[in-house]
Design a protein around this motif. Structure first.
Motif, PDB file in Angstrom:
ATOM      1  N   ALA A   1      -3.045 -12.110  -3.835  1.00  0.00           N
ATOM      2  CA  ALA A   1      -2.519 -12.353  -2.250  1.00  0.00           C
ATOM      3  C   ALA A   1      -3.146 -10.967  -1.537  1.00  0.00           C
ATOM      4  CB  ALA A   1      -1.310 -12.084  -2.331  1.00  0.00           C
ATOM      5  N   ASP A   2      -3.871 -11.131  -0.579  1.00  0.00           N
ATOM      6  CA  ASP A   2      -4.327 -10.009   0.338  1.00  0.00           C
ATOM      7  C   ASP A   2      -3.084  -9.323   1.462  1.00  0.00           C
ATOM      8  OD1 ASP A   2      -5.953  -8.426   1.908  1.00  0.00           O
ATOM      9  OD2 ASP A   2      -6.287 -10.084   3.294  1.00  0.00           O
ATOM     10  N   SER A   3      -2.655  -8.185   0.813  1.00  0.00           N
ATOM     11  CA  SER A   3      -1.925  -7.513   1.682  1.00  0.00           C
ATOM     12  C   SER A   3      -2.501  -6.911   2.807  1.00  0.00           C
ATOM     13  CB  SER A   3      -1.651  -6.222   0.789  1.00  0.00           C
ATOM     14  OG  SER A   3      -2.229  -5.471   0.616  1.00  0.00           O
ATOM     15  N   THR A   4      -3.557  -7.126   3.229  1.00  0.00           N
ATOM     16  CA  THR A   4      -4.043  -6.450   4.391  1.00  0.00           C
ATOM     17  C   THR A   4      -4.062  -7.779   5.486  1.00  0.00           C
ATOM     18  OG1 THR A   4      -6.405  -7.349   4.045  1.00  0.00           O
ATOM     19  CG2 THR A   4      -5.707  -5.213   3.311  1.00  0.00           C
TER      20      THR A   4
ATOM     21  N   THR B   1      -2.532  -1.047   5.252  1.00  0.00           N
ATOM     22  CA  THR B   1      -3.210  -0.815   3.905  1.00  0.00           C
ATOM     23  C   THR B   1      -3.098   0.652   3.421  1.00  0.00           C
ATOM     24  OG1 THR B   1      -5.301  -0.316   5.362  1.00  0.00           O
ATOM     25  CG2 THR B   1      -5.102  -2.666   4.249  1.00  0.00           C
ATOM     26  N   SER B   2      -3.968   1.563   4.099  1.00  0.00           N
ATOM     27  CA  SER B   2      -3.788   3.042   3.705  1.00  0.00           C
ATOM     28  C   SER B   2      -3.864   3.976   4.566  1.00  0.00           C
ATOM     29  CB  SER B   2      -4.516   3.279   2.332  1.00  0.00           C
ATOM     30  OG  SER B   2      -6.003   3.244   2.899  1.00  0.00           O
TER      31      SER B   2
ATOM     32  N   SER C   1      -3.974  10.259   3.644  1.00  0.00           N
ATOM     33  CA  SER C   1      -3.303  10.771   2.482  1.00  0.00           C
ATOM     34  C   SER C   1      -3.670  10.068   0.980  1.00  0.00           C
ATOM     35  CB  SER C   1      -1.838  10.726   2.518  1.00  0.00           C
ATOM     36  OG  SER C   1      -1.311   9.482   2.671  1.00  0.00           O
ATOM     37  N   PHE C   2      -4.020   8.725   1.069  1.00  0.00           N
ATOM     38  CA  PHE C   2      -4.255   8.057  -0.181  1.00  0.00           C
ATOM     39  C   PHE C   2      -5.507   8.455  -0.568  1.00  0.00           C
ATOM     40  CE2 PHE C   2      -6.021   4.439  -2.179  1.00  0.00           C
ATOM     41  CZ  PHE C   2      -5.183   4.027  -3.232  1.00  0.00           C
ATOM     42  N   THR C   3      -6.482   8.634   0.458  1.00  0.00           N
ATOM     43  CA  THR C   3      -7.970   9.239   0.094  1.00  0.00           C
ATOM     44  C   THR C   3      -7.820  10.433  -0.452  1.00  0.00           C
ATOM     45  OG1 THR C   3      -8.823   7.957   1.665  1.00  0.00           O
ATOM     46  CG2 THR C   3     -10.170   9.550   1.027  1.00  0.00           C
TER      47      THR C   3
ATOM     48  N   SER D   1      -6.572  -3.052  -6.306  1.00  0.00           N
ATOM     49  CA  SER D   1      -5.030  -3.476  -6.038  1.00  0.00           C
ATOM     50  C   SER D   1      -4.979  -4.460  -5.032  1.00  0.00           C
ATOM     51  CB  SER D   1      -4.399  -2.242  -5.634  1.00  0.00           C
ATOM     52  OG  SER D   1      -2.904  -2.619  -5.424  1.00  0.00           O
ATOM     53  N   LEU D   2      -5.704  -4.343  -3.782  1.00  0.00           N
ATOM     54  CA  LEU D   2      -5.591  -5.410  -2.968  1.00  0.00           C
ATOM     55  C   LEU D   2      -6.580  -6.415  -2.516  1.00  0.00           C
ATOM     56  CD1 LEU D   2      -4.259  -2.664  -0.288  1.00  0.00           C
ATOM     57  CD2 LEU D   2      -2.985  -4.201  -1.930  1.00  0.00           C
ATOM     58  N   GLY D   3      -7.667  -6.200  -3.556  1.00  0.00           N
ATOM     59  CA  GLY D   3      -8.984  -7.161  -3.316  1.00  0.00           C
ATOM     60  C   GLY D   3      -9.772  -6.658  -2.264  1.00  0.00           C
ATOM     61  N   VAL D   4     -10.939  -7.416  -2.445  1.00  0.00           N
ATOM     62  CA  VAL D   4     -12.066  -6.955  -1.408  1.00  0.00           C
ATOM     63  C   VAL D   4     -11.806  -7.078   0.101  1.00  0.00           C
ATOM     64  CG1 VAL D   4     -13.749  -7.337  -3.344  1.00  0.00           C
ATOM     65  CG2 VAL D   4     -13.419  -9.347  -1.752  1.00  0.00           C
ATOM     66  N   ASP D   5     -10.686  -8.248   0.337  1.00  0.00           N
ATOM     67  CA  ASP D   5     -10.435  -8.410   1.716  1.00  0.00           C
ATOM     68  C   ASP D   5      -9.682  -7.192   2.506  1.00  0.00           C
ATOM     69  OD1 ASP D   5     -11.116 -10.148   4.038  1.00  0.00           O
ATOM     70  OD2 ASP D   5      -8.867 -10.834   3.781  1.00  0.00           O
ATOM     71  N   THR D   6      -9.557  -6.052   1.796  1.00  0.00           N
ATOM     72  CA  THR D   6      -8.865  -5.028   2.326  1.00  0.00           C
ATOM     73  C   THR D   6      -9.325  -4.268   3.474  1.00  0.00           C
ATOM     74  OG1 THR D   6      -7.506  -3.231   1.548  1.00  0.00           O
ATOM     75  CG2 THR D   6      -9.757  -3.397   0.562  1.00  0.00           C
ATOM     76  N   THR D   7      -8.713  -3.549   4.004  1.00  0.00           N
ATOM     77  CA  THR D   7      -9.399  -2.593   5.185  1.00  0.00           C
ATOM     78  C   THR D   7      -9.381  -1.257   4.512  1.00  0.00           C
ATOM     79  OG1 THR D   7      -8.359  -3.895   6.719  1.00  0.00           O
ATOM     80  CG2 THR D   7      -9.221  -1.769   7.467  1.00  0.00           C
TER      81      THR D   7
END
Length: 443
Positions: A2-5, A210-211, A214-216, A232-238
């Protein structure tokens, strides 16, 4: 996966019992009640009206929000044992006894949620005894003033954004409960989603996220951070691309996610210039479908300024939850009619300089041209104004004999807002300061 974005929702399940809202009020409501009970005037029939004397300076229209929350508050306005115990040193024993059996039994009329409003629009009309109605003043004003301020700002932002979606993300810039209400009000006024998960659970507002930087910074390299997020989130993430060097981050993002990358987010710098440069870079890398989302203290003016930039969506925080410079609408709650000693209803009004009100029970309609364009707000005093044929009544029943009758899905209010805004004159689209787009006429 599933795309969490992408915005997601879950059914909202309201609890069977809600905490009492009776203490969300001012001390003087109860001292007035006590004195009125003692003088024998507490049970006089009364009409209270919640209205704005003016729009926030420079605004051309406002948006009614918080109606659903206000109905919930009225339903939960009960003086249970813990609440009464908290008031033992505030009011006397006879007043406590009266409060123990309090149930609002009157009628409430109001503008439906999502409707546009103007100076002196009778947004809420409460008909009951003085005792029952006066206690609702503070809780109604606090809800309507906050939610309508956010919705009014949100409406201008979505108007400026056009077809580009706006995301509400102001939870970290306001009180935790105000954040939930703000997310609801923003969605009502056209925002596509929110970052606030409590708003998702309570009201079914779609959420997205998304993120952060701090995550970076957590990872040894930016590439490691991007790779972890995509895995984790797939290529459709931001992917957030302005932690270090934007151009290099965009190159890495497409290299890791491929040309199907969902979106990149810009959060600093000259957004118009950066978006143009990033669009050209993405297209050159073959990622022509990758969207560009911008954030960073946006308001309706900044959004309007980005209209020509290759931006696909806006994340809005601080300016939205603070009403974009107008964190309250200045609504007031005034007694406009009451039963006389002879048993007749008569108009009453405050006449103070700069704070005058118009006495009498109000009725309202939106006068429209034959083409359906709003021309004025017509407010009848004592009786409904005559419908010219193309007019639209504005007051709807919200509570009848103490029973809530005005509840509706949030989606209905969202649709109503778009329709109400669309019938206003074209000048409403101007973000510059100006007068209300239609006048208010009392008859």
């Amino acid at each position: 996966m599933a795309d969490s974005t992408a915005p997601s929702t879950a059914p909202s399940t309201a609890p069977s019992t809600a905490p009492s809202t009776a203490l969300l009020t001012d001390h003087y409501e109860l001292t007035m009640l006590q004195a009125a009970l003692r003088s024998g005037t507490a049970h006089r029939r009364s009409v209270f009206e919640l209205f704005p004397r003016r729009l926030p300076e420079g605004r051309r229209y406002g948006v009614v929000a918080g109606v659903g929350r206000a109905l919930d508050a009225i339903e939960s306005f009960r003086f249970d044992d813990p609440t009464l115990a908290a008031l033992e040193d505030v009011v006397d024993a006879p007043t406590l006894e009266w409060l123990a059996s309090y149930r609002f039994s009157g009628d409430v009329w109001g503008y439906a949620e999502g409707e546009a409003y103007f100076p002196y629009s009778p947004l809420v009309v409460v008909e009951s005894t003085f005792a029952e109605a006066v206690l609702l003043e503070t809780v109604l004003l606090s809800i309507y003033n906050h939610d309508s301020a956010v919705a009014s700002a949100a409406s201008r932002m979505t108007l400026a954004a056009g077809d580009r979606p706006c995301i509400e993300m102001g939870s970290r810039r306001t009180h935790e409960e105000a954040a939930v209400a703000a997310a609801r009000a923003a969605y009502l006024a056209g925002f596509a989603s929110t970052s606030n998960l409590a708003a998702r659970r309570r009201y079914g507002v779609p959420t997205t996220g998304t993120s952060a930087h701090s995550f970076t910074l957590l990872h040894d390299t930016e590439a490691d951070a991007f790779r972890a997020q995509v895995t984790s989130l797939g290529v459709d993430t931001t992917l957030l691309v302005d932690t270090y060097d934007v151009a290099e981050a965009v190159r890495r993002a497409v290299e890791i996610a491929g040309t199907g990358l969902g979106a990149v987010r810009l959060d600093s710098g000259d957004l118009a210039v950066q978006a143009t440069e990033v669009r050209a870079q993405l297209d050159g890398l073959g990622a022509t479908g990758t969207r560009i989302i911008v954030t960073s203290d946006l308001d309706e003016h900044a959004i309007a300024a980005l209209a020509a930039a290759p931006v696909d969506g806006y994340g809005v925080g601080t300016e939205l939850v603070t009403g974009s410079g107008h964190p309250t609408c200045g609504f007031v709650y005034k007694l406009v009619a009451r039963e006389s000693g002879a048993g007749e209803m008569e108009s009453v009004a405050k006449r103070s300089v700069d704070k005058a009100s118009v006495g009498g029970r109000k009725y309202a309609l939106r006068r429209r041209s034959a083409a359906g364009v709003a021309e004025s707000e017509v407010v009848g005093i004592g009786r409904a104004p005559v419908d010219d044929g193309d007019d639209r009544p504005l007051l709807v029943p919200l509570v009848r004999s103490g029973e809530l009758v005005g509840r509706e899905p949030l989606e209905a209010a969202r649709e109503r807002h778009l329709a109400s805004r669309a019938e206003l004159p074209v000048a409403v689209q101007q973000m510059s300061r100006g007068e209300p787009v239609i006048p208010t006429i009392h008859r």
